[in-house]
Design a protein around this motif. Structure first.
Motif, PDB file in Angstrom:
ATOM      1  N   GLN A 138      40.587 -45.159  21.360  1.00  0.00           N
ATOM      2  CA  GLN A 138      41.675 -44.250  21.001  1.00  0.00           C
ATOM      3  C   GLN A 138      42.538 -44.024  22.238  1.00  0.00           C
ATOM      4  O   GLN A 138      42.016 -43.778  23.325  1.00  0.00           O
ATOM      5  N   PHE A 139      43.860 -44.116  22.064  1.00  0.00           N
ATOM      6  CA  PHE A 139      44.777 -43.844  23.170  1.00  0.00           C
ATOM      7  C   PHE A 139      44.930 -42.338  23.316  1.00  0.00           C
ATOM      8  O   PHE A 139      45.264 -41.646  22.360  1.00  0.00           O
ATOM      9  N   LEU A 140      44.675 -41.824  24.534  1.00  0.00           N
ATOM     10  CA  LEU A 140      44.753 -40.392  24.787  1.00  0.00           C
ATOM     11  C   LEU A 140      46.071 -39.963  25.416  1.00  0.00           C
ATOM     12  O   LEU A 140      46.697 -39.017  24.957  1.00  0.00           O
ATOM     13  N   ALA A 141      46.459 -40.631  26.514  1.00  0.00           N
ATOM     14  CA  ALA A 141      47.619 -40.149  27.271  1.00  0.00           C
ATOM     15  C   ALA A 141      48.160 -41.224  28.194  1.00  0.00           C
ATOM     16  O   ALA A 141      47.448 -42.147  28.578  1.00  0.00           O
ATOM     17  N   GLN A 142      49.434 -41.060  28.533  1.00  0.00           N
ATOM     18  CA  GLN A 142      50.025 -41.848  29.608  1.00  0.00           C
ATOM     19  C   GLN A 142      50.634 -40.859  30.597  1.00  0.00           C
ATOM     20  O   GLN A 142      51.248 -39.871  30.212  1.00  0.00           O
ATOM     21  N   ILE A 143      50.402 -41.133  31.868  1.00  0.00           N
ATOM     22  CA  ILE A 143      50.888 -40.270  32.935  1.00  0.00           C
ATOM     23  C   ILE A 143      51.744 -41.101  33.868  1.00  0.00           C
ATOM     24  O   ILE A 143      51.272 -42.101  34.429  1.00  0.00           O
ATOM     25  N   LEU A 144      52.995 -40.705  34.022  1.00  0.00           N
ATOM     26  CA  LEU A 144      53.861 -41.364  34.996  1.00  0.00           C
ATOM     27  C   LEU A 144      53.482 -40.819  36.366  1.00  0.00           C
ATOM     28  O   LEU A 144      53.588 -39.611  36.604  1.00  0.00           O
ATOM     29  N   LEU A 145      53.009 -41.686  37.240  1.00  0.00           N
ATOM     30  CA  LEU A 145      52.536 -41.219  38.550  1.00  0.00           C
ATOM     31  C   LEU A 145      53.659 -40.605  39.373  1.00  0.00           C
ATOM     32  O   LEU A 145      53.399 -39.830  40.286  1.00  0.00           O
ATOM     33  N   GLY A 146      54.906 -40.899  39.044  1.00  0.00           N
ATOM     34  CA  GLY A 146      56.034 -40.264  39.715  1.00  0.00           C
ATOM     35  C   GLY A 146      56.145 -38.785  39.391  1.00  0.00           C
ATOM     36  O   GLY A 146      56.840 -38.042  40.079  1.00  0.00           O
ATOM     37  N   ASP A 147      55.441 -38.313  38.329  1.00  0.00           N
ATOM     38  CA  ASP A 147      55.434 -36.893  37.978  1.00  0.00           C
ATOM     39  C   ASP A 147      54.433 -36.100  38.818  1.00  0.00           C
ATOM     40  O   ASP A 147      54.399 -34.876  38.744  1.00  0.00           O
ATOM     41  N   LEU A 148      53.595 -36.799  39.609  1.00  0.00           N
ATOM     42  CA  LEU A 148      52.620 -36.096  40.447  1.00  0.00           C
ATOM     43  C   LEU A 148      53.336 -35.264  41.495  1.00  0.00           C
ATOM     44  O   LEU A 148      54.349 -35.698  42.049  1.00  0.00           O
ATOM     45  N   PRO A 149      52.825 -34.076  41.792  1.00  0.00           N
ATOM     46  CA  PRO A 149      53.456 -33.238  42.810  1.00  0.00           C
ATOM     47  C   PRO A 149      53.535 -33.960  44.150  1.00  0.00           C
ATOM     48  O   PRO A 149      52.600 -34.659  44.545  1.00  0.00           O
ATOM     49  N   GLY A 150      54.655 -33.811  44.825  1.00  0.00           N
ATOM     50  CA  GLY A 150      54.834 -34.405  46.143  1.00  0.00           C
ATOM     51  C   GLY A 150      55.306 -35.835  46.128  1.00  0.00           C
ATOM     52  O   GLY A 150      55.555 -36.427  47.171  1.00  0.00           O
TER      53      GLY A 150
END
Length: 195
Positions: free
Chosen positions: A43-55
């Motif tokens: 099951q696909f849970l999530a995608q996270i754009l690493l550019g959204d990480l703080p800093g």
């Protein structure tokens, strides 16, 4: 520094944003992943754009795609970072396209897509917290920071995910939380959860 993942409301299932649910985006030719324990589709849970990480100041350095087996809850050791009941993929950020489902008749237990990286200033006052990016993990049990299988160093904490209140979009971590870690130099990622 941390960024809360807030429920920003429905979004297109293939939106190129940080989101939970929908369909995964990956380089052309990527096959839908299967559980190493039961061989069923994950099951696909999530995608996270690493550019959204703080800093992060550079353009998006990559995308983290998170999957978990929902075929036999509790039997495929979905909580383990190494048993094969879940999968975390660190992908390049460019030229991504929706990953085709393995079989049109297969029930992938799809989750409705929810935009998750919403600036707090623009989020609805009643926005549900879906997790957070960066900082340090708030372990529910004990520190399970994984080591990179390539370089053996402790992996960097990337995201913590909560289940959410809507059954149509909620991930199932046994009423717990999931933790994603990455080793960007080695191109590796892991997912585990605790309850």
């Amino acid at each position: 520094m941390t960024t809360l993942l807030l429920d920003g409301g429905p979004v297109a299932p293939d939106a190129p944003v940080t989101r939970t649910g929908g369909v995964p985006l990956a380089p052309a030719g990527t096959a839908w992943p299967a559980c190493a324990a039961c061989a069923g589709p994950l099951q696909f849970l999530a995608q996270i754009l690493l550019g959204d990480l703080p800093g992060t100041t550079a353009p998006t350095p990559g995308v983290l795609a998170l999957f978990m087996c929902a075929n036999r809850p509790g039997q495929c050791e979905q909580w383990s970072p190494t048993a094969g009941g879940n999968l975390a993929l660190l992908l390049p950020a460019d030229r991504l396209e929706p990953v085709p489902a393995p079989d049109a008749d297969e029930d992938l237990l799809g989750l409705g897509a929810v935009r998750a990286a919403v600036p707090a200033a623009t989020a609805p006052t009643s926005a549900t917290v879906l997790g957070r990016l960066g900082g340090t993990p708030a372990w529910l049990q004990y520190d399970e920071t994984p080591h990179c299988p390539a370089c053996a160093r402790p992996m960097d904490f990337t995201a913590e995910l909560a289940e959410g209140p809507d059954p149509g979009t909620a991930m199932n971590f046994g009423s717990g939380r999931a933790y994603a870690h990455t080793c960007t130099p080695c191109g590796r990622a892991t997912l585990l959860w605790q309850c």
